[in-house]
Design a protein around this motif. Structure first.
Motif, PDB file in Angstrom:
ATOM      1  N   GLY A  40       0.845  -1.107  -0.055  1.00 53.73           N
ATOM      2  CA  GLY A  40      -0.074  -0.037   0.013  1.00 53.73           C
ATOM      3  C   GLY A  40       0.738   1.272  -0.112  1.00 53.73           C
ATOM      4  N   ARG A  41       1.773   1.441   0.865  1.00 50.43           N
ATOM      5  CA  ARG A  41       2.458   2.596   0.924  1.00 50.43           C
ATOM      6  C   ARG A  41       4.084   2.685   0.810  1.00 50.43           C
ATOM      7  NH1 ARG A  41      -1.063   6.977   4.142  1.00 50.43           N
ATOM      8  NH2 ARG A  41      -2.994   6.122   3.648  1.00 50.43           N
ATOM      9  N   CYS A  42       4.315   1.503   0.399  1.00 49.03           N
ATOM     10  CA  CYS A  42       6.027   1.549   0.292  1.00 49.03           C
ATOM     11  C   CYS A  42       6.607   2.350  -0.587  1.00 49.03           C
ATOM     12  CB  CYS A  42       6.299   0.215  -0.229  1.00 49.03           C
ATOM     13  SG  CYS A  42       5.833  -0.595  -1.629  1.00 49.03           S
ATOM     14  N   ALA A  43       7.727   2.597  -0.411  1.00 43.96           N
ATOM     15  CA  ALA A  43       8.481   3.638  -0.968  1.00 43.96           C
ATOM     16  C   ALA A  43       9.113   2.839  -2.320  1.00 43.96           C
ATOM     17  CB  ALA A  43       9.517   4.367  -0.400  1.00 43.96           C
ATOM     18  N   VAL A  44       9.490   1.601  -2.280  1.00 47.41           N
ATOM     19  CA  VAL A  44      10.288   0.959  -3.207  1.00 47.41           C
ATOM     20  C   VAL A  44       9.936  -0.497  -3.262  1.00 47.41           C
ATOM     21  CG1 VAL A  44      12.374   0.917  -1.889  1.00 47.41           C
ATOM     22  CG2 VAL A  44      12.472   0.481  -4.331  1.00 47.41           C
ATOM     23  N   VAL A  45       9.758  -1.020  -4.229  1.00 42.44           N
ATOM     24  CA  VAL A  45       9.687  -2.571  -4.253  1.00 42.44           C
ATOM     25  C   VAL A  45      10.935  -3.358  -4.797  1.00 42.44           C
ATOM     26  CG1 VAL A  45       8.249  -4.393  -5.396  1.00 42.44           C
ATOM     27  CG2 VAL A  45       7.157  -2.368  -4.664  1.00 42.44           C
ATOM     28  N   LEU A  46      11.365  -4.197  -4.042  1.00 49.81           N
ATOM     29  CA  LEU A  46      12.453  -5.062  -4.579  1.00 49.81           C
ATOM     30  C   LEU A  46      11.823  -6.087  -5.339  1.00 49.81           C
ATOM     31  CD1 LEU A  46      15.193  -5.019  -1.923  1.00 49.81           C
ATOM     32  CD2 LEU A  46      14.672  -3.312  -3.696  1.00 49.81           C
ATOM     33  N   LEU A  47      11.806  -6.457  -6.582  1.00 52.28           N
ATOM     34  CA  LEU A  47      11.248  -7.578  -7.187  1.00 52.28           C
ATOM     35  C   LEU A  47      12.382  -8.778  -7.032  1.00 52.28           C
ATOM     36  CD1 LEU A  47       8.876  -8.831  -8.406  1.00 52.28           C
ATOM     37  CD2 LEU A  47       9.764  -7.751 -10.522  1.00 52.28           C
ATOM     38  N   ASN A  48      12.565  -9.539  -5.968  1.00 53.28           N
ATOM     39  CA  ASN A  48      13.603 -10.298  -5.627  1.00 53.28           C
ATOM     40  C   ASN A  48      13.313 -11.651  -6.453  1.00 53.28           C
ATOM     41  OD1 ASN A  48      15.962 -10.969  -4.405  1.00 53.28           O
ATOM     42  ND2 ASN A  48      14.824 -12.049  -2.529  1.00 53.28           N
ATOM     43  N   LYS A  49      14.321 -12.571  -6.149  1.00 49.38           N
ATOM     44  CA  LYS A  49      14.353 -13.880  -6.546  1.00 49.38           C
ATOM     45  C   LYS A  49      14.356 -13.905  -8.196  1.00 49.38           C
ATOM     46  CE  LYS A  49      12.749 -16.092  -2.447  1.00 49.38           C
ATOM     47  NZ  LYS A  49      12.004 -17.122  -2.031  1.00 49.38           N
ATOM     48  N   ALA A  76       2.202  -7.674 -12.307  1.00 44.90           N
ATOM     49  CA  ALA A  76       1.611  -7.802 -11.131  1.00 44.90           C
ATOM     50  C   ALA A  76       1.892  -6.608 -10.126  1.00 44.90           C
ATOM     51  CB  ALA A  76       1.973  -9.146 -10.377  1.00 44.90           C
ATOM     52  N   VAL A  77       3.001  -6.285  -9.747  1.00 46.42           N
ATOM     53  CA  VAL A  77       3.370  -5.266  -8.775  1.00 46.42           C
ATOM     54  C   VAL A  77       2.739  -3.632  -9.525  1.00 46.42           C
ATOM     55  CG1 VAL A  77       5.362  -3.725  -7.755  1.00 46.42           C
ATOM     56  CG2 VAL A  77       5.418  -6.361  -7.992  1.00 46.42           C
ATOM     57  N   ARG A  78       3.206  -3.482 -10.726  1.00 49.15           N
ATOM     58  CA  ARG A  78       2.541  -2.421 -11.466  1.00 49.15           C
ATOM     59  C   ARG A  78       0.993  -2.175 -11.020  1.00 49.15           C
ATOM     60  NH1 ARG A  78       5.833   0.567 -11.220  1.00 49.15           N
ATOM     61  NH2 ARG A  78       7.776   0.354 -12.386  1.00 49.15           N
ATOM     62  N   SER A  79       0.183  -3.490 -11.112  1.00 49.92           N
ATOM     63  CA  SER A  79      -1.065  -3.386 -10.838  1.00 49.92           C
ATOM     64  C   SER A  79      -1.594  -2.861  -9.344  1.00 49.92           C
ATOM     65  CB  SER A  79      -1.846  -4.787 -11.222  1.00 49.92           C
ATOM     66  OG  SER A  79      -1.643  -5.483 -10.192  1.00 49.92           O
ATOM     67  N   LEU A  80      -0.700  -3.155  -8.524  1.00 54.17           N
ATOM     68  CA  LEU A  80      -0.863  -2.627  -7.070  1.00 54.17           C
ATOM     69  C   LEU A  80      -0.551  -1.097  -7.090  1.00 54.17           C
ATOM     70  CD1 LEU A  80       0.500  -5.817  -5.362  1.00 54.17           C
ATOM     71  CD2 LEU A  80      -2.061  -5.048  -5.904  1.00 54.17           C
ATOM     72  N   ARG A  81       0.618  -0.906  -7.636  1.00 52.56           N
ATOM     73  CA  ARG A  81       1.242   0.444  -7.351  1.00 52.56           C
ATOM     74  C   ARG A  81       1.741   0.956  -8.673  1.00 52.56           C
ATOM     75  NH1 ARG A  81       3.067   2.075  -2.486  1.00 52.56           N
ATOM     76  NH2 ARG A  81       3.675   3.944  -3.764  1.00 52.56           N
ATOM     77  N   PRO A  82       1.103   1.602  -9.656  1.00 55.45           N
ATOM     78  CA  PRO A  82       1.441   1.731 -10.907  1.00 55.45           C
ATOM     79  C   PRO A  82       2.839   2.660 -10.929  1.00 55.45           C
ATOM     80  CG  PRO A  82      -0.892   2.257 -10.716  1.00 55.45           C
ATOM     81  CD  PRO A  82      -0.283   1.965  -9.508  1.00 55.45           C
ATOM     82  N   ASP A  83       3.001   3.607  -9.891  1.00 58.79           N
ATOM     83  CA  ASP A  83       4.202   4.570 -10.083  1.00 58.79           C
ATOM     84  C   ASP A  83       5.302   4.009  -9.233  1.00 58.79           C
ATOM     85  OD1 ASP A  83       2.631   5.020  -7.861  1.00 58.79           O
ATOM     86  OD2 ASP A  83       2.604   7.051  -8.339  1.00 58.79           O
ATOM     87  N   VAL A  84       5.254   2.983  -8.547  1.00 59.62           N
ATOM     88  CA  VAL A  84       6.195   2.629  -7.293  1.00 59.62           C
ATOM     89  C   VAL A  84       7.628   2.493  -8.268  1.00 59.62           C
ATOM     90  CG1 VAL A  84       5.810   0.090  -7.080  1.00 59.62           C
ATOM     91  CG2 VAL A  84       6.530   1.538  -5.278  1.00 59.62           C
ATOM     92  N   ARG A  85       8.551   2.718  -7.596  1.00 55.75           N
ATOM     93  CA  ARG A  85       9.956   2.308  -8.226  1.00 55.75           C
ATOM     94  C   ARG A  85      10.267   0.664  -7.911  1.00 55.75           C
ATOM     95  NH1 ARG A  85      15.069   4.984  -9.334  1.00 55.75           N
ATOM     96  NH2 ARG A  85      16.333   3.230 -10.139  1.00 55.75           N
ATOM     97  N   ILE A  86      10.527   0.019  -8.816  1.00 60.31           N
ATOM     98  CA  ILE A  86      10.624  -1.452  -8.866  1.00 60.31           C
ATOM     99  C   ILE A  86      12.221  -1.629  -9.127  1.00 60.31           C
ATOM    100  CG2 ILE A  86      10.236  -3.636  -9.576  1.00 60.31           C
ATOM    101  CD1 ILE A  86       7.524  -2.610 -10.587  1.00 60.31           C
ATOM    102  N   VAL A  87      12.885  -2.199  -8.160  1.00 62.20           N
ATOM    103  CA  VAL A  87      14.322  -2.592  -8.381  1.00 62.20           C
ATOM    104  C   VAL A  87      14.524  -4.273  -8.287  1.00 62.20           C
ATOM    105  CG1 VAL A  87      16.492  -2.396  -7.212  1.00 62.20           C
ATOM    106  CG2 VAL A  87      14.880  -0.579  -7.106  1.00 62.20           C
ATOM    107  N   GLU A  88      14.874  -4.657  -9.389  1.00 61.12           N
ATOM    108  CA  GLU A  88      14.922  -6.090  -9.550  1.00 61.12           C
ATOM    109  C   GLU A  88      16.265  -6.515  -8.980  1.00 61.12           C
ATOM    110  OE1 GLU A  88      14.187  -6.773 -13.676  1.00 61.12           O
ATOM    111  OE2 GLU A  88      12.449  -5.715 -13.493  1.00 61.12           O
TER     112      GLU A  88
END
Ligand code: GTP
Length: 318
Positions: free
Chosen positions: A148-157, A172-184
């Protein structure tokens, strides 16, 4: 001295069971940096994660008795007071939320305590499972609420998926938070907090983000501790794990194998399990089992019996 430098930054690490939170915390500690207090909230009654946290120049404290996001009880407040009153002040606090908890609920403590400053909430997502998890009828609410309110998502594994599955996981992550920064990330390639600095501002949460539904994690999820003095037979253990019911989402802990001297760390995420040498003797031996759907889970005695069959001696020890 500015207000920001007079306060201790708090980073909260969230993400569903087995996403890689402890792995990431260990990576942060091994990467050096300021003197850190690590607070770990294990959902189960055995403090497995505290044992799995690498030794470091700060302190690791456990927050037990269930999910602290459901009730920020006196144990959490007491632990935080001990951290704040330390003779040698800590320069950073890292809190690992439980795998079923809402990290934002924990982060709110840092927003109201004047001597703390919320650095950010980081949520890990298991790239090999996140697309299924967010739509899962049993756990989807809990998983979606964690973002809901995280600043960044680590798309791990990311090492576990091919390019196509990675695209699905990202979507899938974008569907929850369209503008969140995703770091793989993968456990061999994770960023430090400083490297994540550019990934999001310290106030990177969206004030308009949807709050997690009120979920009582202690009702939705259930945990057991399996404690035996005996040693497992490796082959029997493999057979026993196959017989565990599918409602069991996570097993972790320490055990001994017959004929092998060192203590092993036992990990199971979904139905994939592994054994690896433990870095240290566990403070609390045992294996924690976390399952979903309290109504249709077998009684603890049945689960114990399945694992008892994996012991090297037919009869279970104590
Ligand atoms: N292949 C692969 N395995 C990983 C990666 N990160 C973590 N793991 C493994 O996944 C399992 C779970 O990792 P943890 O770091 O314990 O996960 P967690 O989120 O702390 O788990 P809980 O605290 O129980 O929710 C362990 O066996 C890790 O070694 C990764 O990037 N790739």
């Amino acid at each position: 001295m500015t207000a920001a430098s007079a306060t201790i930054p708090v980073t909260v690490i969230g993400g569903f069971l087995g996403a890689g939170k402890t792995t990431f915390v260990n990576h942060l500690l091994r990467s050096g940096g300021p003197r850190t207090a690590v607070l770990v909230n294990d959902f189960g009654e055995v403090n497995v994660d505290a044992t799995l946290i690498a030794s470091h120049d700060g302190t690791t404290m456990t927050l037990t008795n269930g999910c602290i996001c459901c009730s920020i009880g006196t144990s959490f407040i007491d632990t935080m007071c001990r951290v704040l009153d330390a003779a040698v002040p800590f320069e950073r606090i890292v809190i690992e939320a439980s795998g079923v908890g809402d990290p934002w609920k924990i982060a709110e403590i840092a927003l109201i305590e004047p001597s703390l400053r919320l650095d950010r909430v980081i949520v890990l997502a298991d790239a090999s499972r996140i697309a299924q998890l967010i739509d899962d009828a049993r756990v989807g609410d809990t998983v979606r609420g964690q973002f809901g309110r995280c600043a960044v998502v680590l798309l791990n594994k990311t090492d576990l998926v091919d390019a196509e599955a990675l695209t699905v996981a990202r979507a899938a992550v974008r569907s929850l938070r369209p503008d969140v920064r995703i770091v793989e990330t993968a456990q061999g390639a994770m960023p430090t907090l400083a490297e994540l600095e550019t990934a999001a501002s310290s106030s990177g949460f969206r004030a308009d983000a949807v709050d997690a539904a009120a979920i009582d994690h202690g009702t939705t999820f259930k945990s057991w501790a399996y404690r035996r003095a005996g040693q497992f037979d490796r082959n029997r253990l493999a057979c026993a794990v196959d017989k565990l019911p599918p409602q069991l989402l996570r097993l972790k802990g320490s055990c001994r194998l017959a004929g092998e001297d060192d203590v092993k760390v036992f990990q199971m995420v979904d139905s994939v399990w592994s054994l690896s040498p433990a870095d240290a003797e566990p403070a609390e031996p045992g294996i924690v089992l976390v399952g979903v759907g309290t109504a249709d889970l077998p009684p603890q005695a049945d689960l114990d019996a399945i694992l008892d069959r994996a012991l090297a001696r037919a009869e279970a020890a104590s």
